[in-house]
Motif scaffolding. Structure first.
Motif, PDB file in Angstrom:
ATOM      1  N   ARG A 215      57.040  16.742 -40.022  1.00  0.00           N
ATOM      2  CA  ARG A 215      56.902  14.931 -40.482  1.00  0.00           C
ATOM      3  C   ARG A 215      57.946  14.599 -41.600  1.00  0.00           C
ATOM      4  O   ARG A 215      58.069  13.986 -42.241  1.00  0.00           O
ATOM      5  CB  ARG A 215      55.515  14.815 -41.328  1.00  0.00           C
ATOM      6  CG  ARG A 215      54.418  15.781 -40.254  1.00  0.00           C
ATOM      7  CD  ARG A 215      52.832  15.701 -40.944  1.00  0.00           C
ATOM      8  NE  ARG A 215      51.981  15.910 -40.171  1.00  0.00           N
ATOM      9  CZ  ARG A 215      50.680  15.327 -40.757  1.00  0.00           C
ATOM     10  NH1 ARG A 215      50.495  15.009 -41.683  1.00  0.00           N
ATOM     11  NH2 ARG A 215      49.366  16.089 -39.669  1.00  0.00           N
ATOM     12  N   ARG A 395      51.667   4.266 -38.594  1.00  0.00           N
ATOM     13  CA  ARG A 395      50.846   5.093 -40.240  1.00  0.00           C
ATOM     14  C   ARG A 395      50.180   5.997 -39.341  1.00  0.00           C
ATOM     15  O   ARG A 395      49.841   6.674 -39.888  1.00  0.00           O
ATOM     16  CB  ARG A 395      50.389   4.517 -40.153  1.00  0.00           C
ATOM     17  CG  ARG A 395      50.834   3.099 -41.556  1.00  0.00           C
ATOM     18  CD  ARG A 395      49.471   2.554 -42.169  1.00  0.00           C
ATOM     19  NE  ARG A 395      48.344   2.114 -41.452  1.00  0.00           N
ATOM     20  CZ  ARG A 395      48.822  -0.030 -41.343  1.00  0.00           C
ATOM     21  NH1 ARG A 395      49.736  -0.610 -41.939  1.00  0.00           N
ATOM     22  NH2 ARG A 395      47.732  -0.337 -40.443  1.00  0.00           N
ATOM     23  N   ARG A 396      50.629   6.062 -38.275  1.00  0.00           N
ATOM     24  CA  ARG A 396      49.649   7.216 -37.301  1.00  0.00           C
ATOM     25  C   ARG A 396      50.996   7.998 -37.110  1.00  0.00           C
ATOM     26  O   ARG A 396      50.539   9.000 -36.086  1.00  0.00           O
ATOM     27  CB  ARG A 396      48.859   7.052 -36.437  1.00  0.00           C
ATOM     28  CG  ARG A 396      47.587   5.944 -36.529  1.00  0.00           C
ATOM     29  CD  ARG A 396      47.037   6.781 -38.017  1.00  0.00           C
ATOM     30  NE  ARG A 396      45.625   6.754 -38.070  1.00  0.00           N
ATOM     31  CZ  ARG A 396      44.737   6.086 -37.410  1.00  0.00           C
ATOM     32  NH1 ARG A 396      44.223   6.856 -36.479  1.00  0.00           N
ATOM     33  NH2 ARG A 396      43.621   5.415 -37.875  1.00  0.00           N
ATOM     34  N   ARG A 443      45.863   8.040 -27.184  1.00  0.00           N
ATOM     35  CA  ARG A 443      45.909   7.674 -28.733  1.00  0.00           C
ATOM     36  C   ARG A 443      46.669   6.615 -29.338  1.00  0.00           C
ATOM     37  O   ARG A 443      46.008   5.700 -30.111  1.00  0.00           O
ATOM     38  CB  ARG A 443      47.200   9.066 -29.226  1.00  0.00           C
ATOM     39  CG  ARG A 443      47.464   8.886 -30.701  1.00  0.00           C
ATOM     40  CD  ARG A 443      48.404   9.894 -31.100  1.00  0.00           C
ATOM     41  NE  ARG A 443      48.346  10.121 -32.714  1.00  0.00           N
ATOM     42  CZ  ARG A 443      49.814  10.342 -33.236  1.00  0.00           C
ATOM     43  NH1 ARG A 443      50.951  10.679 -32.688  1.00  0.00           N
ATOM     44  NH2 ARG A 443      49.495  10.852 -34.695  1.00  0.00           N
ATOM     45  N   ASP A 446      43.641   4.250 -29.512  1.00  0.00           N
ATOM     46  CA  ASP A 446      42.467   4.386 -30.248  1.00  0.00           C
ATOM     47  C   ASP A 446      42.842   4.170 -31.050  1.00  0.00           C
ATOM     48  O   ASP A 446      41.945   3.205 -32.116  1.00  0.00           O
ATOM     49  CB  ASP A 446      42.649   6.285 -30.144  1.00  0.00           C
ATOM     50  CG  ASP A 446      42.064   6.848 -29.560  1.00  0.00           C
ATOM     51  OD1 ASP A 446      41.089   6.559 -28.783  1.00  0.00           O
ATOM     52  OD2 ASP A 446      41.829   8.381 -29.805  1.00  0.00           O
ATOM     53  N   VAL A 447      44.744   3.591 -31.556  1.00  0.00           N
ATOM     54  CA  VAL A 447      44.980   3.419 -33.223  1.00  0.00           C
ATOM     55  C   VAL A 447      44.893   2.358 -33.086  1.00  0.00           C
ATOM     56  O   VAL A 447      44.346   1.629 -33.948  1.00  0.00           O
ATOM     57  CB  VAL A 447      46.231   3.668 -33.071  1.00  0.00           C
ATOM     58  CG1 VAL A 447      46.981   3.200 -34.358  1.00  0.00           C
ATOM     59  CG2 VAL A 447      46.453   5.143 -33.134  1.00  0.00           C
ATOM     60  N   GLU A 450      41.061   1.179 -33.533  1.00  0.00           N
ATOM     61  CA  GLU A 450      40.604   1.511 -35.030  1.00  0.00           C
ATOM     62  C   GLU A 450      41.543   0.378 -35.992  1.00  0.00           C
ATOM     63  O   GLU A 450      40.735  -0.016 -37.232  1.00  0.00           O
ATOM     64  CB  GLU A 450      41.094   2.970 -35.537  1.00  0.00           C
ATOM     65  CG  GLU A 450      40.283   4.312 -34.707  1.00  0.00           C
ATOM     66  CD  GLU A 450      40.769   4.875 -35.001  1.00  0.00           C
ATOM     67  OE1 GLU A 450      41.740   5.691 -35.792  1.00  0.00           O
ATOM     68  OE2 GLU A 450      40.733   6.547 -33.995  1.00  0.00           O
ATOM     69  N   SER A 451      42.410  -0.255 -35.622  1.00  0.00           N
ATOM     70  CA  SER A 451      43.388  -0.903 -35.801  1.00  0.00           C
ATOM     71  C   SER A 451      43.007  -2.629 -36.603  1.00  0.00           C
ATOM     72  O   SER A 451      43.191  -3.951 -37.210  1.00  0.00           O
ATOM     73  CB  SER A 451      44.655  -1.024 -35.902  1.00  0.00           C
ATOM     74  OG  SER A 451      44.937   0.475 -36.376  1.00  0.00           O
TER      75      SER A 451
END
Length: 467
Positions: A215, A395-396, A443, A446-447, A450-451
């Motif tokens: 990361r 952010r993800r 993915r 999903d983001v 959720e956002s």
């Protein structure tokens, strides 16, 4: 350019490039020449077919590197009006006087959504000018019942996109008799391979994996910026207008434009070594598997609320309908409907609605080919606030690339390009399209959910004219 004008150069060709060429020839049914990059192959094609000073119609929603390749070839870019929902060239919106001024047409096939190559082929044939297809994003796409890349006098492909080799490409030609001349022209323009570049290429995947695994992406970007190695602080590279004007005065000259053309790929004109060619061969062998996965991801992303813009508030209720009545549906409309075939392609035109693209089920989409859904390289989702969506994904740990904003005529200005006669479609697409990797479809969905990312509203007053 006279055939082989760049000279005979070196005719050294190994067995591995020949095997790569044979693989691509089997896919396309036309002659293919291996080149170290798509941009290099395009320069060779432009120099072969187009006299210096010629005018090339192209998409303003395109990689700026391609714009600089056109300038390096001694040609004047002419920006085309675009269909706002797939960024394909709006053939009918190009004025007749522009058509009559052209020396060539260059398609983009952005993200794998095909340009209307059959109609562009007709336009070019009527004027005796070449059609070039940039298939960098579209190695598995089809249009008019044929693979993208088989309509043009020449086409170019990248092996850095779907193939994922981060190097290599193909230049293809319709006339097999031109293969040797194109190959020799390219050979003369190549630079010798370097051991350091080959070693860097060999170790790059491991370094990138380490950065992801630990990361360290943000730290790596910060270090590159501190060392002055960042070539793009924004989506577009710095134009450096005064330097560019001096380079343009020397064109055609690839070396004079090298600092622009090499951005994101400094090895674009280096002769490929065995490590590079070996990786390309292994990756190319897996292409069909990747394309199948891309089709699945494309299908999933096209089922989301962001796959097409929503009607503006004043268009969400059909005229005269009760307040609780649903808006009428118009089959055959949708984001970029009908790309390539010319049937059912006029978004909203059949009903007279200028925002009809936002209503009805998605049928006849540009992502539909002979095998069903096209294997898009990126799927453009339409979002109200693209920067907020990008930040949510970041952010993800999901980086959004392949953004082309602002359009090239707004970026470069009239000093370097003829502006589009109708820039609204390109500007809307460039601002609202969020290109999503279909391999990460679930993915990303999903983001975005959720956002609370909102779909973009349909571009009021913008109606593609193809059909």
């Amino acid at each position: 350019m006279a055939i082989g004008e760049a000279g005979l150069g070196s005719a050294r060709r190994g067995a591995r490039p020949k095997r790569l060429e044979a693989t691509m020839r089997g896919r396309l049914g036309r002659e293919c020449v291996y080149v170290p990059s798509c941009r290099f192959g395009l320069f060779v094609a432009l120099r072969h077919w187009c006299p210096p000073g010629g005018r090339v119609l192209m998409s303003p929603v395109n990689d700026d590197v391609i714009f600089f390749v056109v300038l390096a070839a001694g040609l004047r870019p002419v920006q085309a009006p675009l269909n706002p929902l797939d960024a394909s060239i709006d053939v009918d919106a190009v004025p007749d006087d522009v058509w009559d001024s052209l020396s060539a047409v260059l398609t983009t096939n952005l993200y794998g959504n095909p340009d209307d190559a059959p109609r562009l082929r007709e336009k070019c044939d009527a004027r005796g000018i070449p059609l070039f297809e940039d298939g960098a994003h579209a190695i598995g796409s089809e249009v008019g019942g044929r693979p993208v890349g088989t309509w043009g006098d020449a086409s170019v492909f990248s092996l850095s996109k779907h193939v994922g080799a981060k190097a290599g490409g193909f230049l293809t030609c319709a006339d097999p008799g031109l293969r040797e001349a194109l190959e020799k022209t390219g050979e003369d323009l190549l630079l010798p391979g370097r051991l350091g570049a080959e070693l860097a290429f060999a170790f790059r995947p491991y370094a990138e994996a380490a950065v992801r695994g630990l990361r360290l992406r943000s730290a790596a970007w910060a270090a590159m910026r501190l060392l002055g190695l960042m070539e793009r602080e924004e989506i577009r590279m710095p134009l450096r207008a005064d330097e560019l004007a001096r380079a343009v005065d020397t064109a055609p000259d690839l070396t004079a434009h090298d600092s622009w053309v090499r951005v994101d790929m400094h090895d674009y004109r280096l002769r490929s070594g065995p490590v590079r060619l070996g990786r390309i061969e292994r990756k190319l062998d897996r292409l069909d598997e990747v394309l199948d996965t891309c089709r699945a991801g494309t299908r999933l992303l096209r089922s989301t609320p962001w796959a097409r813009p929503v009607p503006p508030p004043d268009a969400r209720q059909a005229p005269g309908a009760p307040a609780d009545a649903p808006t009428s549906h118009h089959p055959g409309t949708g984001a970029g409907a009908g790309t390539g075939t010319g049937t059912g392609a006029r978004t909203g035109a059949a009903t007279g609605s200028r925002s009809g693209a936002a209503t009805g089920p998605r049928t006849g989409s540009p992502a539909d080919g002979a095998q069903g859904v096209q294997p898009l390289f990126r799927v453009p989702l339409f979002v109200a606030d693209r920067d907020a969506a990008i930040a949510a994904l970041a952010r993800r740990g999901i980086v959004v690339g392949y953004l082309y904003d602002p359009p090239l005529d707004d970026y470069a200005g009239a000093a370097f390009t003829d502006p589009s006669p109708d820039p609204a479609g390109a500007r809307w697409f460039a601002r609202h399209a969020l290109p999503v990797d279909p391999l990460r479809a679930r993915r990303v969905i999903d983001v975005l959910q959720e956002s609370g990312v909102r779909p973009a509203e349909a571009p009021g007053g913008l109606e593609p004219t193809r059909g």
